[in-house]
Design a protein around this motif. Structure first.
Motif, PDB file in Angstrom:
ATOM      1  N   LYS A 205       0.825  -1.207   0.000  1.00  0.00           N
ATOM      2  CA  LYS A 205       0.000   0.000   0.000  1.00  0.00           C
ATOM      3  C   LYS A 205       0.860   1.259   0.000  1.00  0.00           C
ATOM      4  N   ASN A 206       0.244   2.337  -0.509  1.00  0.00           N
ATOM      5  CA  ASN A 206       0.882   3.665  -0.540  1.00  0.00           C
ATOM      6  C   ASN A 206       2.075   3.748  -1.487  1.00  0.00           C
ATOM      7  N   TYR A 207       2.034   2.949  -2.538  1.00  0.00           N
ATOM      8  CA  TYR A 207       3.020   3.011  -3.618  1.00  0.00           C
ATOM      9  C   TYR A 207       2.280   2.857  -4.945  1.00  0.00           C
ATOM     10  N   SER A 208       2.935   3.238  -6.018  1.00  0.00           N
ATOM     11  CA  SER A 208       2.402   2.984  -7.358  1.00  0.00           C
ATOM     12  C   SER A 208       3.542   2.572  -8.271  1.00  0.00           C
ATOM     13  N   LEU A 209       3.195   1.821  -9.323  1.00  0.00           N
ATOM     14  CA  LEU A 209       4.184   1.388 -10.303  1.00  0.00           C
ATOM     15  C   LEU A 209       4.502   2.539 -11.240  1.00  0.00           C
ATOM     16  N   ALA A 210       5.793   2.720 -11.526  1.00  0.00           N
ATOM     17  CA  ALA A 210       6.223   3.769 -12.448  1.00  0.00           C
ATOM     18  C   ALA A 210       7.412   3.262 -13.237  1.00  0.00           C
ATOM     19  N   TYR A 211       7.509   3.696 -14.484  1.00  0.00           N
ATOM     20  CA  TYR A 211       8.651   3.306 -15.338  1.00  0.00           C
ATOM     21  C   TYR A 211       9.670   4.440 -15.287  1.00  0.00           C
ATOM     22  N   SER A 212      10.312   4.575 -14.132  1.00  0.00           N
ATOM     23  CA  SER A 212      11.156   5.736 -13.862  1.00  0.00           C
ATOM     24  C   SER A 212      12.644   5.474 -14.032  1.00  0.00           C
ATOM     25  N   ARG A 213      12.992   4.294 -14.534  1.00  0.00           N
ATOM     26  CA  ARG A 213      14.390   4.004 -14.859  1.00  0.00           C
ATOM     27  C   ARG A 213      14.552   4.027 -16.376  1.00  0.00           C
ATOM     28  N   LYS A 214      15.290   5.005 -16.879  1.00  0.00           N
ATOM     29  CA  LYS A 214      15.460   5.147 -18.326  1.00  0.00           C
ATOM     30  C   LYS A 214      16.663   4.340 -18.784  1.00  0.00           C
ATOM     31  N   SER A 215      16.413   3.305 -19.571  1.00  0.00           N
ATOM     32  CA  SER A 215      17.466   2.483 -20.138  1.00  0.00           C
ATOM     33  C   SER A 215      17.627   2.825 -21.618  1.00  0.00           C
ATOM     34  N   HIS A 216      18.566   2.151 -22.288  1.00  0.00           N
ATOM     35  CA  HIS A 216      18.860   2.483 -23.691  1.00  0.00           C
ATOM     36  C   HIS A 216      17.675   2.205 -24.613  1.00  0.00           C
ATOM     37  N   ASP A 217      16.805   1.256 -24.213  1.00  0.00           N
ATOM     38  CA  ASP A 217      15.690   0.884 -25.090  1.00  0.00           C
ATOM     39  C   ASP A 217      14.327   1.229 -24.497  1.00  0.00           C
ATOM     40  N   GLY A 218      14.313   1.977 -23.406  1.00  0.00           N
ATOM     41  CA  GLY A 218      13.032   2.367 -22.818  1.00  0.00           C
ATOM     42  C   GLY A 218      13.042   2.275 -21.308  1.00  0.00           C
ATOM     43  N   GLY A 219      11.871   2.442 -20.699  1.00  0.00           N
ATOM     44  CA  GLY A 219      11.760   2.505 -19.258  1.00  0.00           C
ATOM     45  C   GLY A 219      11.772   1.144 -18.585  1.00  0.00           C
ATOM     46  N   ARG A 220      12.166   1.174 -17.328  1.00  0.00           N
ATOM     47  CA  ARG A 220      12.129  -0.020 -16.487  1.00  0.00           C
ATOM     48  C   ARG A 220      11.299   0.289 -15.246  1.00  0.00           C
ATOM     49  N   ALA A 221      10.715  -0.750 -14.670  1.00  0.00           N
ATOM     50  CA  ALA A 221       9.740  -0.579 -13.595  1.00  0.00           C
ATOM     51  C   ALA A 221      10.395  -0.165 -12.278  1.00  0.00           C
ATOM     52  N   ASP A 222       9.621   0.566 -11.511  1.00  0.00           N
ATOM     53  CA  ASP A 222      10.015   1.056 -10.200  1.00  0.00           C
ATOM     54  C   ASP A 222       8.724   1.189  -9.406  1.00  0.00           C
ATOM     55  N   ILE A 223       8.819   1.299  -8.093  1.00  0.00           N
ATOM     56  CA  ILE A 223       7.645   1.702  -7.327  1.00  0.00           C
ATOM     57  C   ILE A 223       7.994   2.982  -6.570  1.00  0.00           C
TER      58      ILE A 223
END
Length: 292
Positions: A169-187
């Motif tokens: 609880k109190n988190y959300s999924l975000a693609y906040s890691r920018k890699s060479h081919d696109g975003g990677r998941a984070d909370i």
């Protein structure tokens, strides 16, 4: 007359579930995954100490406290006042949350106090406390929900024990890691929730996860969250968070498919729909259901 309110950053025994957390029980917590610049040391007496510095980070929690609570913390930390002989000094320093920066009180050691003290790995007291366990609960919310790469890497047996579907609880999924081919998941901290797969792993599995998550390259860091499995709370469950968060970037289709494949028929229908809708609404991604 209303009591004055202060911000305080805590990084050791005052954190949630730690031995002195009762002193902050009535306080409002703004962040459980915030950080400030500094170096964290193990005093050897069951509590850590931070020194100032700009080359590394210390992770902790941010609270609002009253004057009465501040006096209690001063007493706990051995702070008698400016210019006095103090165990910890109380300073003001910038703390960074997922959403803001805050000037806050921090209790620190002076450089002369840390002679021969061991630095705490990852700048996180909870890592020092819990990463040496023989068995660890690990919350996977991204591509590690999918077992395909475990098979290819020859480690599938290390992830064979699944404790269940975890809710954070109190988190959300975000693609906040920018890699060479696109975003990677984070909370990131928010007023939403994240679901994922909770594995019971052995300590030896950490090296594989550190390599996969880029821990040795300072991409992700080990962190701890509270997880609900079948209505039961589990405190301080391992997960991995992006260190340097950036603006969200569309993930590669293959990576997004891994997340959905791992989540399908495991997380709740509501959360699975949310995963798909977010990919569609944020990034205009339409994944073929047959490929998942």
């Amino acid at each position: 007359m209303m009591s004055k309110t202060y911000h305080v950053f805590v990084y050791g025994t005052l954190r949630q579930h730690e031995v002195n957390c009762r002193l902050l029980k009535e306080s409002k917590c703004h962040s459980r995954q915030c950080w400030t610049y500094g170096v964290l040391y193990n005093t050897g007496y069951g509590y850590p100490a931070m020194t100032q510095g700009m080359t590394s980070r210390v992770y902790g929690e941010l609270y609002d406290i009253t004057t009465e609570q501040l006096n209690r913390l001063d007493s706990l930390e051995g702070y008698a006042g400016k210019g006095q002989i103090n165990h910890y000094d109380r300073i003001t320093q910038t703390v960074y949350t997922d959403n803001s920066t805050v000037e806050t009180f921090v209790y620190v050691f002076t450089s002369s106090q840390i002679t021969n003290l061991e630095k705490i790995k990852f700048g996180d007291w909870k890592c020092h406390r819990y990463l040496n366990k023989d068995e660890i609960l690990y919350f996977a919310y991204g591509s590690c929900m999918d077992s395909e790469r475990f098979h290819r890497s020859g480690v599938k047996d290390q992830f064979a024990l699944v404790a269940g579907c975890g809710i954070v609880k109190n988190y959300s999924l975000a693609y906040s890691r920018k890699s060479h081919d696109g975003g990677r998941a984070d909370i990131i901290e928010s007023n939403q929730w994240v679901e994922g797969k909770v594995y019971q792993i052995k300590n030896k599995t950490l090296d594989y996860l550190y390599k996969r998550e880029g821990v040795y390259m300072n991409i992700y860091r080990p962190a701890f969250v509270d997880v609900i499995i079948d209505g039961v709370w589990y405190n301080d469950v391992l997960t991995f968070l992006v260190i340097d968060k950036e603006k969200e970037t569309a993930p590669p289709e293959q990576y997004a498919a891994e997340i959905l494949r791992g989540a399908k028929s495991f997380v709740s229908d509501r959360y699975y729909k949310k995963l798909k809708d977010d990919l569609s609404n944020q990034f205009s991604m339409k994944l073929n259901e047959e490929e998942i």
